[in-house]
Design a protein around this motif. Structure first.
Motif, PDB file in Angstrom:
ATOM      1  N   ARG A  66       0.831  -1.206   0.000  1.00  0.00           N
ATOM      2  CA  ARG A  66       0.000   0.000   0.000  1.00  0.00           C
ATOM      3  C   ARG A  66       0.867   1.257   0.000  1.00  0.00           C
ATOM      4  O   ARG A  66       0.381   2.355   0.168  1.00  0.00           O
ATOM      5  CB  ARG A  66      -0.914  -0.003   1.226  1.00  0.00           C
ATOM      6  N   HIS A  90       5.342  -0.761   8.314  1.00  0.00           N
ATOM      7  CA  HIS A  90       4.713  -1.882   8.973  1.00  0.00           C
ATOM      8  C   HIS A  90       5.589  -3.119   8.762  1.00  0.00           C
ATOM      9  O   HIS A  90       5.099  -4.204   8.535  1.00  0.00           O
ATOM     10  CB  HIS A  90       3.312  -2.150   8.405  1.00  0.00           C
ATOM     11  N   ASN A 130      -0.573  -5.091  11.603  1.00  0.00           N
ATOM     12  CA  ASN A 130      -1.187  -3.768  11.539  1.00  0.00           C
ATOM     13  C   ASN A 130      -2.541  -3.856  10.848  1.00  0.00           C
ATOM     14  O   ASN A 130      -2.617  -4.267   9.691  1.00  0.00           O
ATOM     15  CB  ASN A 130      -0.320  -2.787  10.748  1.00  0.00           C
ATOM     16  N   GLU A 131      -3.569  -3.486  11.558  1.00  0.00           N
ATOM     17  CA  GLU A 131      -4.915  -3.421  10.965  1.00  0.00           C
ATOM     18  C   GLU A 131      -5.204  -4.637  10.089  1.00  0.00           C
ATOM     19  O   GLU A 131      -5.690  -4.513   8.960  1.00  0.00           O
ATOM     20  CB  GLU A 131      -5.076  -2.141  10.135  1.00  0.00           C
ATOM     21  N   ASN A 179      -5.525   1.931  16.616  1.00  0.00           N
ATOM     22  CA  ASN A 179      -5.379   2.892  15.517  1.00  0.00           C
ATOM     23  C   ASN A 179      -6.666   3.706  15.400  1.00  0.00           C
ATOM     24  O   ASN A 179      -7.736   3.142  15.117  1.00  0.00           O
ATOM     25  CB  ASN A 179      -5.124   2.178  14.186  1.00  0.00           C
ATOM     26  N   TYR A 180      -6.558   4.996  15.580  1.00  0.00           N
ATOM     27  CA  TYR A 180      -7.620   5.991  15.328  1.00  0.00           C
ATOM     28  C   TYR A 180      -8.838   5.881  16.242  1.00  0.00           C
ATOM     29  O   TYR A 180      -9.493   6.885  16.510  1.00  0.00           O
ATOM     30  CB  TYR A 180      -8.071   5.964  13.854  1.00  0.00           C
ATOM     31  N   GLU A 207      -1.675   4.385  15.915  1.00  0.00           N
ATOM     32  CA  GLU A 207      -1.780   5.357  14.826  1.00  0.00           C
ATOM     33  C   GLU A 207      -2.809   6.373  15.250  1.00  0.00           C
ATOM     34  O   GLU A 207      -3.933   6.006  15.636  1.00  0.00           O
ATOM     35  CB  GLU A 207      -2.217   4.692  13.505  1.00  0.00           C
ATOM     36  N   SER A 219      -3.621  11.090  11.258  1.00  0.00           N
ATOM     37  CA  SER A 219      -3.785  11.093   9.803  1.00  0.00           C
ATOM     38  C   SER A 219      -4.297  12.455   9.354  1.00  0.00           C
ATOM     39  O   SER A 219      -5.212  12.576   8.556  1.00  0.00           O
ATOM     40  CB  SER A 219      -4.703   9.960   9.312  1.00  0.00           C
ATOM     41  N   PHE A 252     -10.968   9.171   7.696  1.00  0.00           N
ATOM     42  CA  PHE A 252     -11.117   8.444   8.975  1.00  0.00           C
ATOM     43  C   PHE A 252     -10.298   9.098  10.091  1.00  0.00           C
ATOM     44  O   PHE A 252     -10.241   8.592  11.204  1.00  0.00           O
ATOM     45  CB  PHE A 252     -10.638   6.992   8.802  1.00  0.00           C
ATOM     46  N   TRP A 285       0.402   9.235  12.780  1.00  0.00           N
ATOM     47  CA  TRP A 285       0.573   8.860  11.375  1.00  0.00           C
ATOM     48  C   TRP A 285       0.784  10.159  10.599  1.00  0.00           C
ATOM     49  O   TRP A 285      -0.181  10.867  10.396  1.00  0.00           O
ATOM     50  CB  TRP A 285      -0.638   8.071  10.848  1.00  0.00           C
ATOM     51  N   TYR A 297       6.080  10.028   3.185  1.00  0.00           N
ATOM     52  CA  TYR A 297       6.746   8.866   2.610  1.00  0.00           C
ATOM     53  C   TYR A 297       6.280   8.711   1.170  1.00  0.00           C
ATOM     54  O   TYR A 297       5.270   9.297   0.762  1.00  0.00           O
ATOM     55  CB  TYR A 297       6.452   7.602   3.432  1.00  0.00           C
ATOM     56  N   GLU A 357       1.101   6.064  -1.190  1.00  0.00           N
ATOM     57  CA  GLU A 357      -0.097   6.339  -0.375  1.00  0.00           C
ATOM     58  C   GLU A 357      -0.429   7.828  -0.261  1.00  0.00           C
ATOM     59  O   GLU A 357      -0.573   8.368   0.842  1.00  0.00           O
ATOM     60  CB  GLU A 357       0.016   5.713   1.014  1.00  0.00           C
TER      61      GLU A 357
HETATM   62  C1  GAL Z   1      -3.925   3.362   8.418  1.00  0.00           C
HETATM   63  C2  GAL Z   1      -2.873   2.340   8.018  1.00  0.00           C
HETATM   64  C3  GAL Z   1      -1.616   3.024   7.567  1.00  0.00           C
HETATM   65  C4  GAL Z   1      -1.946   4.073   6.581  1.00  0.00           C
HETATM   66  C5  GAL Z   1      -2.859   5.078   7.168  1.00  0.00           C
HETATM   67  C6  GAL Z   1      -3.143   6.147   6.126  1.00  0.00           C
HETATM   68  O1  GAL Z   1      -5.177   2.808   8.437  1.00  0.00           O
HETATM   69  O2  GAL Z   1      -2.567   1.483   9.070  1.00  0.00           O
HETATM   70  O3  GAL Z   1      -0.747   2.092   7.001  1.00  0.00           O
HETATM   71  O4  GAL Z   1      -2.550   3.460   5.495  1.00  0.00           O
HETATM   72  O5  GAL Z   1      -4.031   4.431   7.551  1.00  0.00           O
HETATM   73  O6  GAL Z   1      -3.543   7.319   6.654  1.00  0.00           O
END
Ligand code: GAL
Length: 895
Positions: free
Chosen positions: A226, A426, A493-494, A547-548, A587, A590, A633, A656, A661, A664
């Protein structure tokens, strides 16, 4: 293992011993200590094809279904996993025949490779580009629009002496992307599919005295990840020569317990391997020395000696021995800034009758970590709030090819930000990166998988999960288990298995059992963006990596029209459901932005999903840097902190991400690199840097004003001004006129003056803390760009051929102020013994190849990365020129 470290006391030991034995075990040519590890990063030839045209594949997979009559080599590769599969019954059988391939020219010494490229490792074949800019390219925005796919062959000669052949000779590959297969003298000897694994192959029986032909084949699916995975032999490659009695691969494990101010107990396991053809009895002794933080070398003073052990090691077998020792007044390892990253080195010596056969060094730290469900993380008894970031493995314009200085520079910038922890998202990082986190005092969550059985892309790890997960997991942990900085193992991870109730949890338990088996001292975890407190998945974890979900997903009105999971802030519910497990945000945020780019109107809310009318522009592919806009999200930092502060039991967060990087590029997949970094891809600080710094370094007097103040078309328009500061009160002035004095309320983390009308001139903020003056900051409308200014991260570098210097070009006005909107095209040139290896500007939408010497400034800045040439010293002159602007020149000394 750090080869720089070899205490003087070894000298005496080396003089002891019987020459008969030395002959029997042929260690005389292995130099001091009986072990030689030599980098073989130079003199490679490289060739790549986008097609599978050599008639071989590891296995059929979705992108290779059309390849006809290919020879499947998987049965010859699988046995490379055996050392890391615990139950011998599950070991892969070595095929009794050679693979049915005839006349594979790539592996033959006679191949004419004169038109192959000459390369030095670490090498990332894709980073040179060019970027794919068309619609639906073979490698899309998710993987950075760079040509990672296809088959790459690397070839090199290995010269081996007759005497070397009396010992064991190993090929150690730190990282090769991906589906690696290795031939020596036309014989396929093994390989490893997972591109992030470090692995060893035994070359001994395949080598001859004289020249040997090494050939390595790599193969990347076009949809393996990803993010940008890189491509090629992108980490170092080594030849390790040892006597036939030696410490096995990653064959030591040192842990500390009963850690107190005046003493600590160390437990040591040493695996001794006997590749000779007779059973042997060997002595194993290990001494411990302090590592001098200044020199990185072992001090002379021995601080402890593990009791010597004599053990029998049967031929062809490995035997482990355990011992323990007490260290008096240990200098503990702990994260900066409140503790010190003190390290020790254990020097293990394998000997027979006093004759040293092998010397093996293990760098480690002594520390006690408590994972407290109510207080969070305690390091050596001190509460340390995790101020972490996630980092992918690429190094911006130089790609995935590991470079020590590039990694160190990243950590230096993160340190300035106030970061004390990194989650290696990851997948296993470069070995050297963990040496840096050890010595620079960062805490690390070491992570291995982004998916298990259920994949996220067609070509990712799920294709090989069933064959390789155990070997990959154990291999990774054995490599990294002595690093003081590693505080937890993340084995997922997720993962999609979170959604699968009990069934998903069963797999999580199975993987976690392996983690505990390899390291009973650190917690195991797998990050959850979906599993809820009442679901089984979390029960399989020692600590909960959320995460989130902690600060809520799509739970506020601005996000209510969006599709996707919707979650209330869940930290309290997790805490209640798992009162015995520490919780952290693995995480968070974002939040997305491009450096120095501001869009209007500005949301009046504390955060909003980026879209065409709010914070984003899908034509320019830019996201506003008011640092309020998020992935759909995500949450802005301000919201994350509110829920952190309401949940003091949470150990902290990993944002995050720290740096942008490659790949993505949410939300604009026409771009090349991500928007989520606090720092951009070039290493320039986004405005968000100061928002995080205001929280993470509360004692630092700082105030940062956004936006910039060059808005000729906004005179009289509402132009909100926000200030990120460690102050608790602030007054803003536009051209001397007060816009009001405000205090930060509880759960607010920035000062906002949302009604300011733009007029050119200056914006000043006066700040206060605890009622006292704190710091003042002023920004100004600049004049037109008139010249360039160049500065360097370092002005003296080493002629290692690997050392780098980073040059920042600023476009400035006649008063020397950076023109924040400047986008002049800059031409870089260099003279002297160094090369410009990449240029960049941090703009995710800049599709000019990284190798270009011409680079547009972005928000006033551009970057050139200069690499030295091996063994070439002297003065280097770097020049930056742009039409209509006064050029700038800077000197670099290469020693
Ligand atoms: C998360 C994921 C990360 C990255 C991020 C993007 O859900 O674990 O690898 O994709 O979202 O904001």
């Amino acid at each position: 293992m750090n080869l720089k470290i070899l205490p003087a006391v070894l000298q005496s030991l080396l003089l002891l011993g019987s020459s008969n034995l030395a002959e029997a075990l042929s260690v005389t040519n292995l130099g001091q200590g009986g072990r030689q590890r030599t980098g073989i990063n130079s003199n490679w030839r490289f060739w790549r094809t986008e097609q599978n045209s050599d008639g071989i594949i590891y296995d059929y997979r979705p992108d290779l279904v059309d390849v006809e009559n290919a020879v499947v080599l998987k049965p010859w590769i699988l046995p490379s996993a055996n050392d890391f599969i615990k139950d011998p019954a599950n070991h892969y059988e070595v095929p009794s025949t050679s693979p049915p391939i005839s006349n594979l020219s790539f592996v033959q010494a006679s191949l004419d490779e004169s038109d192959w490229e000459k390369v030095t490792l670490p090498h990332d074949w894709a980073i040179a580009g060019p970027f794919y800019t068309e619609d639906d390219p073979i490698v899309g925005g998710g993987m950075g629009r760079l040509p990672v796919h296809g088959v790459g062959w690397y070839r090199r000669e290995l010269t081996i002496s007759k005497q070397d052949l009396d010992g064991s000779i190993y090929l150690d590959i730190d990282g090769s992307m991906s589906y690696t297969m290795v031939w020596v003298n036309e014989k396929l000897i093994g390989g490893w599919p997972y591109g992030y694994a470090s692995f060893r192959l035994d070359l001994t029986s395949h080598l001859k005295a004289g020249d040997n032909q090494l050939a390595i084949r790599l193969d990347n699916p076009p949809d393996s990840a990803r993010w940008y995975p890189g491509a090629g032999l992108y980490r170092s490659v080594w030849i390790t020569k040892v006597s036939k009695l030696h410490v096995g691969q990653w064959g030591t494990f040192i842990t500390s317990r009963d850690v107190a101010v005046d003493s600590a107990t160390l437990d040591l396991v040493v695996d001794v391997e006997n590749t000779s053809d007779s059973d042997r009895k060997v002595d194993v002794s290990t001494n411990v020395y302090e590592v001098d933080a200044q020199t990185g070398k072992a001090g002379k003073k021995r601080v402890a000696a593990f009791p010597k052990k004599s053990i029998e090691v049967a031929k062809g077998e490995k035997t482990s021995t355990n011992s323990s020792v007490e260290v008096k007044n240990p200098r503990l390892w702990g994260p900066l800034p409140t503790q010190a990253p003190n390290l020790y080195v254990a020097v293990t010596i394998i000997s027979i009758e006093g004759r040293v056969l092998d010397t093996y060094e293990t760098t480690f730290g002594i520390r006690a970590i408590t994972y407290d469900p109510d207080q969070g993380l305690l390091v050596n008894g001190e509460h340390v709030r995790i101020q972490g970031v996630n980092e992918h493995h690429d190094l911006g314009g130089i790609g995935a090819a590991f470079n020590l200085r590039a990694a160190e520079r990243k950590l230096e910038i993160l340190h300035e930000l106030g970061v004390n922890a990194i989650r290696m998202s990851h997948n296993p990082p470069a070995r050297e990166l963990l040496e840096l986190t050890d010595s620079m005092g960062f805490l690390v969550i070491d992570e291995i998988f982004d998916c298990w059985e259920l994949g996220k892309t067609d070509g990712d790890f799920h294709l090989i999960f069933s064959d390789w997960h155990e070997a990959d997991l154990r291999n990774f942990m054995r490599r990294d288990r002595n690093h003081a900085s590693v505080i937890a193992w993340s084995f997922g991870n997720e993962v999609t298995e979170q959604h699968n109730g009990e069934e998903g949890a069963v797999l999580a338990y199975r993987l976690h059992d392996m983690v505990r088996d390899e390291d009973p001292t650190r917690p195991g975890t797998s990050s959850m963006n979906y599993a809820k407190p009442d679901m089984p998945f979390g029960h399989a974890m020692d600590i909960l990596s959320i995460n989130y979900q902690g600060s809520g997903i799509r739970d506020t009105p601005n996000y209510s029209n969006l599709q996707g999971i919707r979650t209330q802030p869940l930290y309290p519910a997790f805490h209640e459901a798992f009162p015995d497990k520490m919780i952290l945000g693995s995480e968070t945020a974002s939040t997305i932005s491009t450096r120095g780019t501001f869009m209007f109107p500005v949301t009046v809310n504390s955060g909003a999903p980026v879209n065409e009318t709010s914070g984003g522009n899908s034509t320019t592919l830019q996201v506003s840097a008011y640092e309020l806009y998020t992935a759909n999200f995500g949450s802005p930092p301000d919201k994350v902190w509110m829920y952190d502060d309401k949940s003091p039991f949470v150990a902290g967060e990993f944002v995050w991400t720290g740096f942008d990087y490659i790949g993505e590029p949410t939300p604009y997949y026409d771009a090349r690199s991500s928007y989520s970094g606090i720092i951009d891809l070039a290493g320039f600080k986004k405005d968000r840097f100061y928002l995080y710094q205001s929280r993470w370094r509360p004692d630092l007097p700082m105030a940062h004003i956004i936006p910039h103040w060059n808005w000729p078309n906004r005179v009289g328009d509402i132009t909100p001004v926000h200030v990120f500061s460690t102050a608790d009160e602030a007054e803003l002035f536009v051209n001397g006129e007060s816009q009001g004095r405000i205090q930060k309320d509880e759960f607010t983390y920035r000062f906002r003056w949302d009604e300011v009308k733009y007029e050119p001139g200056n914006v000043k903020v006066k700040t206060y803390k605890n009622g006292k003056k704190w710091i003042e900051e002023t920004i100004r409308t600049t004049g037109a760009a008139t010249k360039l200014r160049v500065t360097a991260d370092r002005t003296t570098v080493d002629s290692t051929g690997e050392d780098l210097a980073y040059f920042t070009v600023e476009v400035i006005d006649k008063k020397g102020i950076v023109v924040p909107t400047a986008d002049n095209t800059i031409q870089f040139s260099v003279s002297g013994p160094a090369d410009i290896v990449a240029t960049d500007n941090g703009n995710p939408a800049d599709m000019n190849a990284f190798g270009s010497l011409e680079r547009k400034a972005f928000s006033g800045l551009a970057l050139a990365i200069v690499r030295t040439r091996e063994g070439k010293t002297g003065n280097v002159i770097i020049k930056a020129e742009a039409d209509g602007l006064q050029a700038a020149v800077i000197h670099l000394r290469v020693n």
